[in-house]
Scaffold this active site. Structure first.
Site, short mmCIF file in Angstrom:
data_model
loop_
_atom_site.label_atom_id
_atom_site.label_comp_id
_atom_site.label_asym_id
_atom_site.label_seq_id
_atom_site.Cartn_x
_atom_site.Cartn_y
_atom_site.Cartn_z
N SER A 105 0.84 -1.19 0.00
CA SER A 105 0.00 0.00 0.00
C SER A 105 0.87 1.25 0.00
CB SER A 105 -0.90 0.02 1.24
OG SER A 105 -1.62 1.22 1.29
N HIS A 106 0.42 2.25 -0.72
CA HIS A 106 1.09 3.55 -0.71
C HIS A 106 0.34 4.54 0.18
CE1 HIS A 106 4.02 2.54 -3.89
NE2 HIS A 106 3.07 1.72 -4.29
N ALA A 109 -0.28 5.95 3.71
CA ALA A 109 0.39 6.00 5.02
C ALA A 109 -0.59 5.75 6.17
CB ALA A 109 1.06 7.36 5.20
N GLY A 110 -1.86 6.14 5.98
CA GLY A 110 -2.87 5.93 7.01
C GLY A 110 -3.10 4.45 7.26
N LYS A 111 -3.16 3.67 6.19
CA LYS A 111 -3.33 2.23 6.34
C LYS A 111 -2.14 1.59 7.06
CE LYS A 111 -5.92 1.29 2.05
NZ LYS A 111 -5.82 0.53 0.77
N ASP A 138 -7.45 -3.75 0.39
CA ASP A 138 -8.30 -2.99 -0.52
C ASP A 138 -9.56 -2.64 0.23
OD1 ASP A 138 -8.21 -1.86 -3.22
OD2 ASP A 138 -10.15 -2.85 -3.42
N SER A 139 -9.86 -1.37 0.25
CA SER A 139 -10.96 -0.91 1.09
C SER A 139 -11.71 0.21 0.40
CB SER A 139 -10.42 -0.47 2.46
OG SER A 139 -9.26 0.32 2.32
N LYS A 192 -10.63 3.92 16.94
CA LYS A 192 -10.93 3.51 15.55
C LYS A 192 -10.36 2.11 15.29
CE LYS A 192 -10.36 4.43 10.65
NZ LYS A 192 -9.56 5.01 9.57
N ARG A 215 -11.26 -2.25 9.04
CA ARG A 215 -9.88 -2.77 8.99
C ARG A 215 -9.58 -3.57 10.25
NH1 ARG A 215 -8.22 1.57 7.38
NH2 ARG A 215 -8.32 0.91 5.21
O1 LIG Z 1 -4.30 1.05 -2.86
P1 LIG Z 1 -3.40 1.52 -1.74
O2 LIG Z 1 -2.01 1.84 -2.19
O3 LIG Z 1 -3.43 0.60 -0.56
O4 LIG Z 1 -3.98 2.92 -1.17
P2 LIG Z 1 -5.39 3.58 -1.54
O5 LIG Z 1 -5.55 4.78 -0.68
O6 LIG Z 1 -5.48 3.77 -3.04
O7 LIG Z 1 -6.42 2.49 -1.07
P3 LIG Z 1 -7.62 1.78 -1.85
O8 LIG Z 1 -7.30 1.62 -3.28
O9 LIG Z 1 -7.94 0.56 -1.04
O10 LIG Z 1 -8.82 2.82 -1.72
C1 LIG Z 1 -9.41 2.99 -0.46
C2 LIG Z 1 -10.26 4.26 -0.45
O11 LIG Z 1 -11.19 4.16 0.61
C3 LIG Z 1 -10.87 5.10 1.62
N1 LIG Z 1 -10.79 4.41 2.92
C4 LIG Z 1 -10.41 3.14 3.15
N2 LIG Z 1 -10.33 2.89 4.46
C5 LIG Z 1 -10.65 4.04 5.07
C6 LIG Z 1 -10.72 4.43 6.41
O12 LIG Z 1 -10.38 3.60 7.39
N3 LIG Z 1 -11.09 5.67 6.68
C7 LIG Z 1 -11.39 6.53 5.70
N4 LIG Z 1 -11.33 6.27 4.40
C8 LIG Z 1 -10.95 5.02 4.08
C9 LIG Z 1 -9.48 5.65 1.28
O13 LIG Z 1 -9.30 6.97 1.68
C10 LIG Z 1 -9.45 5.51 -0.22
O14 LIG Z 1 -10.10 6.61 -0.83
MG LIG Z 2 -5.52 2.10 -4.27
#
Ligand SMILES: O=P(O)(O)OP(=O)(O)OP(=O)(O)OC[C@H]1O[C@@H](n2cnc3c(O)ncnc32)[C@H](O)[C@@H]1O
Ligand SMILES: [Mg+2]
Length: 198
Positions: A11-12, A14-16, A71-72, A178, A184
């Site tokens: 993942s790119h 940083a929050g994740k 993936d979220s 959270k 997650r």
């Molecule tokens: O694919 P990676 O590199 O992991 O990073 P990404 O930010 O693109 O991640 P995703 O493709 O999974 O897209 C997830 C989206 O859903 C949002 N999201 C996922 N989990 C969240 C959370 O815990 N709180 C707020 N927004 C979340 C996030 O901000 C992204 O817009």
């Molecule tokens: Mg993504």
């Protein structure tokens, strides 16, 4: 399952990374894929599962390490589950603030009782790039979409996501809270069980 002490996080975001490392504890060190490559794979799947597997395989291939992907996204009932797997790209790649503004606009005339939504998280773990049996864990978090942003914590759509069990937004929650309640957190609790870490 092999004994995992190091995983690369595919993942790119940083929050994740911050959230997942906090949930995993010290037993497993998460290394960012950013140490190995800045190129983000195209998320061409039609489901969270497909995109999570695709990202995990890509990271394992690049790093040579076992890889975990997340993936979220946010599925809004009134929008038929959108933005869903397109959550990160909802406002055409303009970032979190633009995504949130677009969502508020899309729901501006929608009454409270029709603003239900869920955060979705799929974690995929592969032992190597061609692993025929990825570990898959899913977590959902039910809430609703606020009429205005609230809170400074978290990332992404957190300021717009109302958490009924706490009477505040997801971005109002302290990170430790959270990380006990979120989509997650639920997916990670299952993964920890599968890995024998629970
Ligand atoms: O694919 P990676 O590199 O992991 O990073 P990404 O930010 O693109 O991640 P995703 O493709 O999974 O897209 C997830 C989206 O859903 C949002 N999201 C996922 N989990 C969240 C959370 O815990 N709180 C707020 N927004 C979340 C996030 O901000 C992204 O817009
Ligand atoms: Mg993504």
């Amino acid at each position: 399952m092999m004994n995992l002490t190091q995983l690369v996080l595919a993942s790119h975001n940083a929050g994740k990374l911050k959230e997942l490392q906090a949930m995993l504890g010290e037993a497993v060190q998460l290394r960012s894929i950013g140490e190995f490559s800045q190129v983000e794979p195209e998320e061409t799947g039609l489901s969270f599962v497909e995109n999570a597997i695709l990202k995990a395989r890509n990271a394992a291939r690049i790093s040579g390490l076992p890889a975990l992907a997340d993936d979220s996204g946010l599925a809004v009932d009134y929008l038929g589950g959108a933005p869903g797997i397109y959550s990160a790209r909802y406002a055409d790649g303009k970032g979190d603030a633009a995504n949130n503004a677009k969502l508020l606009e899309a729901l501006k005339d929608v009454p409270q009782e029709q603003r239900g939504a869920q955060f979705v998280c799929v974690l995929a773990l592969v032992r190597h790039a061609d692993d025929p049996l990825p570990i898959l864990c899913e977590g959902l978090w039910h809430g609703s979409i606020l009429f205005a942003a609230s809170g400074e914590h978290g990332f992404g759509y957190d300021p717009l996501f109302w958490v009924p069990e706490r009477n505040c937004s997801s971005a109002d929650l302290a990170p430790v809270d959270k990380n006990q309640l979120s989509h997650r957190a639920r997916a990670m609790a299952l993964l920890r069980q599968r890995l024998g870490l629970a």
